[in-house]
Structures are given as C-alpha cells and as structure tokens.
Design a protein around this motif. Structure first.
Motif, mmCIF file in Angstrom:
data_model
loop_
_atom_site.group_PDB
_atom_site.id
_atom_site.type_symbol
_atom_site.label_atom_id
_atom_site.label_comp_id
_atom_site.label_asym_id
_atom_site.label_seq_id
_atom_site.Cartn_x
_atom_site.Cartn_y
_atom_site.Cartn_z
ATOM 1 N N ARG A 101 0.840 -1.205 0.000
ATOM 2 C CA ARG A 101 0.000 0.000 0.000
ATOM 3 C C ARG A 101 0.871 1.250 0.000
ATOM 4 N N ASP A 102 0.225 2.405 -0.280
ATOM 5 C CA ASP A 102 0.953 3.675 -0.226
ATOM 6 C C ASP A 102 1.285 4.039 1.217
ATOM 7 N N PRO A 103 2.392 4.743 1.455
ATOM 8 C CA PRO A 103 3.294 5.328 0.457
ATOM 9 C C PRO A 103 4.325 4.360 -0.127
ATOM 10 N N VAL A 104 4.439 3.154 0.463
ATOM 11 C CA VAL A 104 5.523 2.259 0.028
ATOM 12 C C VAL A 104 5.310 1.813 -1.423
ATOM 13 N N ALA A 105 4.053 1.467 -1.761
ATOM 14 C CA ALA A 105 3.787 0.939 -3.103
ATOM 15 C C ALA A 105 4.230 1.941 -4.179
ATOM 16 N N THR A 106 3.927 3.217 -3.962
ATOM 17 C CA THR A 106 4.298 4.238 -4.964
ATOM 18 C C THR A 106 5.816 4.328 -5.101
ATOM 19 N N ILE A 107 6.521 4.288 -3.956
ATOM 20 C CA ILE A 107 7.996 4.370 -4.022
ATOM 21 C C ILE A 107 8.531 3.155 -4.774
ATOM 22 N N ASN A 108 8.028 1.974 -4.441
ATOM 23 C CA ASN A 108 8.523 0.766 -5.117
ATOM 24 C C ASN A 108 8.170 0.794 -6.604
ATOM 25 N N ASP A 109 6.963 1.267 -6.946
ATOM 26 C CA ASP A 109 6.560 1.334 -8.359
ATOM 27 C C ASP A 109 7.441 2.297 -9.138
ATOM 28 N N SER A 110 7.771 3.444 -8.489
ATOM 29 C CA SER A 110 8.520 4.455 -9.237
ATOM 30 C C SER A 110 9.959 4.009 -9.482
ATOM 31 N N SER A 111 10.418 2.978 -8.778
ATOM 32 C CA SER A 111 11.767 2.445 -9.026
ATOM 33 C C SER A 111 11.715 1.214 -9.931
ATOM 34 N N SER A 112 10.504 0.715 -10.223
ATOM 35 C CA SER A 112 10.422 -0.616 -10.832
ATOM 36 C C SER A 112 10.831 -0.634 -12.302
ATOM 37 N N ASN A 113 11.006 0.572 -12.914
ATOM 38 C CA ASN A 113 11.470 0.590 -14.293
ATOM 39 C C ASN A 113 12.964 0.270 -14.403
ATOM 40 N N LYS A 114 13.642 0.269 -13.243
ATOM 41 C CA LYS A 114 15.073 -0.101 -13.272
ATOM 42 C C LYS A 114 15.202 -1.491 -12.669
ATOM 43 N N ASP A 115 15.816 -2.402 -13.412
ATOM 44 C CA ASP A 115 15.880 -3.803 -12.950
ATOM 45 C C ASP A 115 16.577 -3.961 -11.608
ATOM 46 N N ASP A 116 17.683 -3.155 -11.425
ATOM 47 C CA ASP A 116 18.486 -3.361 -10.221
ATOM 48 C C ASP A 116 18.053 -2.432 -9.075
ATOM 49 N N ALA A 117 16.959 -1.678 -9.243
ATOM 50 C CA ALA A 117 16.558 -0.735 -8.188
ATOM 51 C C ALA A 117 16.082 -1.502 -6.958
ATOM 52 N N PRO A 118 16.578 -1.106 -5.758
ATOM 53 C CA PRO A 118 16.140 -1.802 -4.552
ATOM 54 C C PRO A 118 14.668 -1.531 -4.264
ATOM 55 N N GLN A 119 14.021 -2.452 -3.602
ATOM 56 C CA GLN A 119 12.612 -2.312 -3.228
ATOM 57 C C GLN A 119 12.511 -2.277 -1.698
ATOM 58 N N ILE A 120 11.552 -1.525 -1.220
ATOM 59 C CA ILE A 120 11.329 -1.479 0.233
ATOM 60 C C ILE A 120 10.600 -2.756 0.654
ATOM 61 N N LYS A 121 11.146 -3.400 1.709
ATOM 62 C CA LYS A 121 10.541 -4.671 2.143
ATOM 63 C C LYS A 121 9.796 -4.536 3.470
#
Ligand SMILES: Cc1cc2nc3c(=O)[nH]c(=O)nc-3n(C[C@H](O)[C@H](O)[C@H](O)COP(=O)(O)OP(=O)(O)OC[C@H]3O[C@@H](n4cnc5c(N)ncnc54)[C@H](O)[C@@H]3O)c2cc1C
Length: 377
Positions: A128-148
């Motif tokens: 859910r937001d705000p985490v989902a938006t941050i993870n989505d906005s990085s998802s165009n880069k393959d190596d971008a870290p995701q918040i867990k």
C-alpha cells in the motif's frame, strides 16, 4: 553585586552545552558559556548547525542510558510544543511533530524498542501507499532496490539553526552569559581551564566552582581525548518543506529527507563516514543523495527539468568516541570538571537526558565540600 550561587563555566555552545546551560541555570546555578563558535556561526568545528535533525534514535537496547536520554528528550519536546500551542506569546523553538516514515530495503533486523515511545507507531504494508508508490517508481530499473519493511509514526523534527538560537535566548533569560572565545589547546587541559577562568573574569564573571566540558569533537584537542573521531555527514539543503520526515535504510546506504520546520527548506541526506575529516563536499555523493531522494520526496522536485532546487551542500562531523559518550567527573589540578561530549549521531535527541545527567554530576561534584548548598538559596 556578586552572586552567591555556584558558578559553572561551560565550554561549548553546541546543543550539548546550551541545553546543559539552560538546565543548570534553571536549577539555580550561575552559568557562563565560553565557546569558539556560537549559534549563528558555521564551521566544520561546530557540529550542531549541520544536523538534520529529527528524533530518530540510533541507540540500541544494549545502551539503556542512551535509550533513556532519547525518551526523556522526546517527552520534553512534546511538553514544550504543548506549552507553545497553548500560549501564542511564547518564543518558537523551531521543533514540530511530523509524520515520520521509516523504510527498510531488507526484512527488519533492528529492535524497534522505541516504537511504544513515539506517537501513533504503526507498521505499513509494502503493498500500500506510500511504500507501493515508491517501489513502483523504481520498478522501471531492474536493479533498483525495493522497500521490504516499513513503519510510520509521529516524531519531532528540528530546525537546528533556530533551535540553537532559541536555546541560547532561553538560557540568557535565566542569566546565562555567552562569551565567544577560543581556548588554547597547545598547553594542556589545565591551562585551557585557567584561560577560561581569565576570559570569564575579563567579562566580569567570578571564579568558577566547576567547569563543564561540552566541546564535542573539540575535546580531542582540548583535553587530549584520543578516542575521539569524526563521523562525517554530507547533506543537501533544498527548497520546499517535505510533507513528512522519511528515512530509508538501504543495503549499504541511508537516505533521508527532514523538513526544517518554518524555514521553507528540507535537508536531504546523507552519509555516515567514520574517520573522514574532510570539509569538502563530494560531488558524486551529492548526486547520489539527490537521486535517492527523488522517490522519497517527490513533492520537492520543483526545479528545472523536474529536479530539486538546491540551496547548499554541506558537511558536518558528528563527534564519535571510542567507548561512547563521556559523561563523568574529573579533578584537573585543583579544578572540578564534568565532561559531556562524544554524542556522535544523537546529540539532539540525547540533549535533555544528557543535560539532566550533567546537572546530577555537577551536584555530586560540589556536594563533596558543601559548595552546592548555596545553589538552592
Ligand atoms: C549531517 C548530520 C546529521 C545529524 N542528524 C542528527 C539527528 O537527526 N538527530 C540528532 O540527535 N543528532 C544528529 N546529528 C548529531 C548532532 O548534530 C551532534 O551529536 C551534536 O550536534 C553534537 O553537539 P555538541 O554540542 O556536543 O558539539 P558541537 O555542536 O560541535 O559544539 C562544540 C562546541 O565546543 C566549542 N569548542 C570546541 N573546542 C573549543 C575550544 N578549544 N575553545 C572554545 N570552544 C571550543 C565549539 O566552538 C562549539 O561551540 C547529526 C549530525 C550531522 C553532522
């Protein structure tokens, strides 16, 4: 008319020295602060103006004293803000309760002992937001870290230049005199104390009953503490106040945005570089700070081509110390000294608990020969 109260000379006008000055004066002591740098000054030798700062404890359960200082400070600031809220005539301290988000790129590994002590603590779902938006906005880069793992709460953030001026003015209201002077460091600590005494005398102050050494990293030279080392922090000040404080604990990095209440600006960080004394900002670090904060503080991307509006880039040296913060009494020659330095990454959030301990150490020192009795007159 000379004062019958015991006289404390405090060396240092950072958050440690000024908070101690206020608590000592409030308890009835006559206080003089002597410092090479005072609120309003900027220098690599003066850490306090470079802090973020927010209440985000870095203490672990293995450090119960520091946990306790941090909780005391949190509670004190909440009361301070409640008083300010009730009385519009009170001076503004520059502290504000903010929504505060904490993100981890790994599963949670730290003990969140502080969760019950902050306001409205809650775990957040990564879906859910705000985490989902941050993870989505990085998802165009393959190596971008995701918040867990993520959590939110409400906690104070501090406009540090304003808070330092506020502490100084509150201390002055209680009769504290602040003298800007550098004490010599080339002829030993006792000589520096002698010099502090003659500086105070030249300003009409009486002989000191006791000294407080609150010189931060300066203690390395002033009293020859070889355990002192810098923990360098590079930050970027940008236009706009972020809507919340956000801290991201990445794998091998930390990124944060801390709005400076009332200033229309936000501090973006940052680094913690142990042993690095350099004052010069590193351009690659600046680039990384800005890049990592794009997803954390998108509301501040108001500059040309969708970037941040950078005001300044700066470095501060947190006063690290092997063995931790030094809070103890010492007799130097025939002079009583209390040491309070080496607060590393937590000088603001430690400040109230630390100042209350200073007060007890001063009382205990003076108790030895009854000098303290006059403090209560
Ligand atoms: C980038 C960054 C971010 C930070 N963020 C946070 C945060 O979010 N929360 C938090 O709690 N903390 C934070 N900190 C840590 C905090 O800033 C420090 O712990 C704190 O400022 C230390 O304050 P101090 O008063 O002990 O030392 P200082 O502020 O360095 O003050 C030392 C004083 O001693 C004086 N002095 C030294 N030598 C002499 C001498 N020979 N003669 C006369 N005077 C002398 C100096 O002039 C100065 O007045 C941060 C620090 C940095 C750099």
């Amino acid at each position: 008319m000379t004062s019958a109260k015991p006289h404390v000379i405090i060396i240092g006008a950072g958050v440690t020295g000024l908070t101690s000055a206020y608590f000592l004066a409030d308890a009835g002591y006559d206080v003089t602060v002597i410092a090479a740098h005072v609120p309003g000054d900027e220098s690599i030798e003066y850490t306090s103006p470079w802090a973020g700062a927010h209440w985000r404890t870095s203490a672990t359960p293995a450090e119960p004293t520091i946990c306790d200082w941090d909780v005391q400070t949190f509670e004190y600031w909440v009361e301070l803000l409640e008083r300010e809220g009730r009385d519009a005539g009170l001076p503004k301290c520059g502290i504000k309760m903010q929504d505060s988000y904490h993100f981890w790129d790994t599963e949670l590994q730290e003990d969140l002992w502080w969760a019950p002590h902050v306001k409205d603590f809650r775990q957040l779902s990564p879906l859910r937001d705000p985490v989902a938006t941050i993870n989505d906005s990085s998802s165009n880069k393959d190596d971008a870290p995701q918040i867990k793992w993520a959590a939110a709460c409400r906690a104070p953030s501090i406009n540090v230049p304003q808070y330092l001026l506020y502490l100084q003015s509150q201390a002055r209201c209680l009769g504290v005199q602040v003298i800007k002077a550098r004490l010599p460091t080339d002829a030993g600590f006792e000589n520096a104390l002698l010099s502090a005494e003659s500086t105070a005398k030249a300003h009409g102050r009486k002989k000191a009953d006791i000294f407080l050494n609150a010189t931060g990293l300066g203690a390395a030279k002033l009293c020859g503490d070889e355990g002192m080392y810098p923990i360098r922090g590079q930050t970027v000040l940008v236009k706009g106040e972020a809507k919340a404080t956000r801290t991201r604990n990445g794998d091998g990095y930390v990124a944060y945005c801390i709005p400076r209440p009332g200033s229309g600006m936000t501090i973006l960080g940052g680094t913690k570089e142990v042993g690095n004394w350099s004052e010069a900002a590193d351009p690659e670090t600046t680039r990384l700070i800005l890049e990592r904060n794009r997803v954390l503080a998108p509301e501040l991307l108001t500059g040309e081509e969708g970037g941040f509006e950078v005001v300044s880039v700066q470095c501060g040296l947190r006063p690290g110390r092997k063995g931790g913060t030094r809070m103890e009494r010492e007799i130097v020659g025939r002079r009583r000294v209390v040491h309070a330095y080496g607060h590393a990454s937590g000088g603001y959030q430690n400040s109230v608990g630390s100042a209350r301990l200073v007060l007890r150490l001063v009382e205990r020192s003076l108790d030895g020969d009854g000098v303290r009795a006059t403090a209560r007159l």
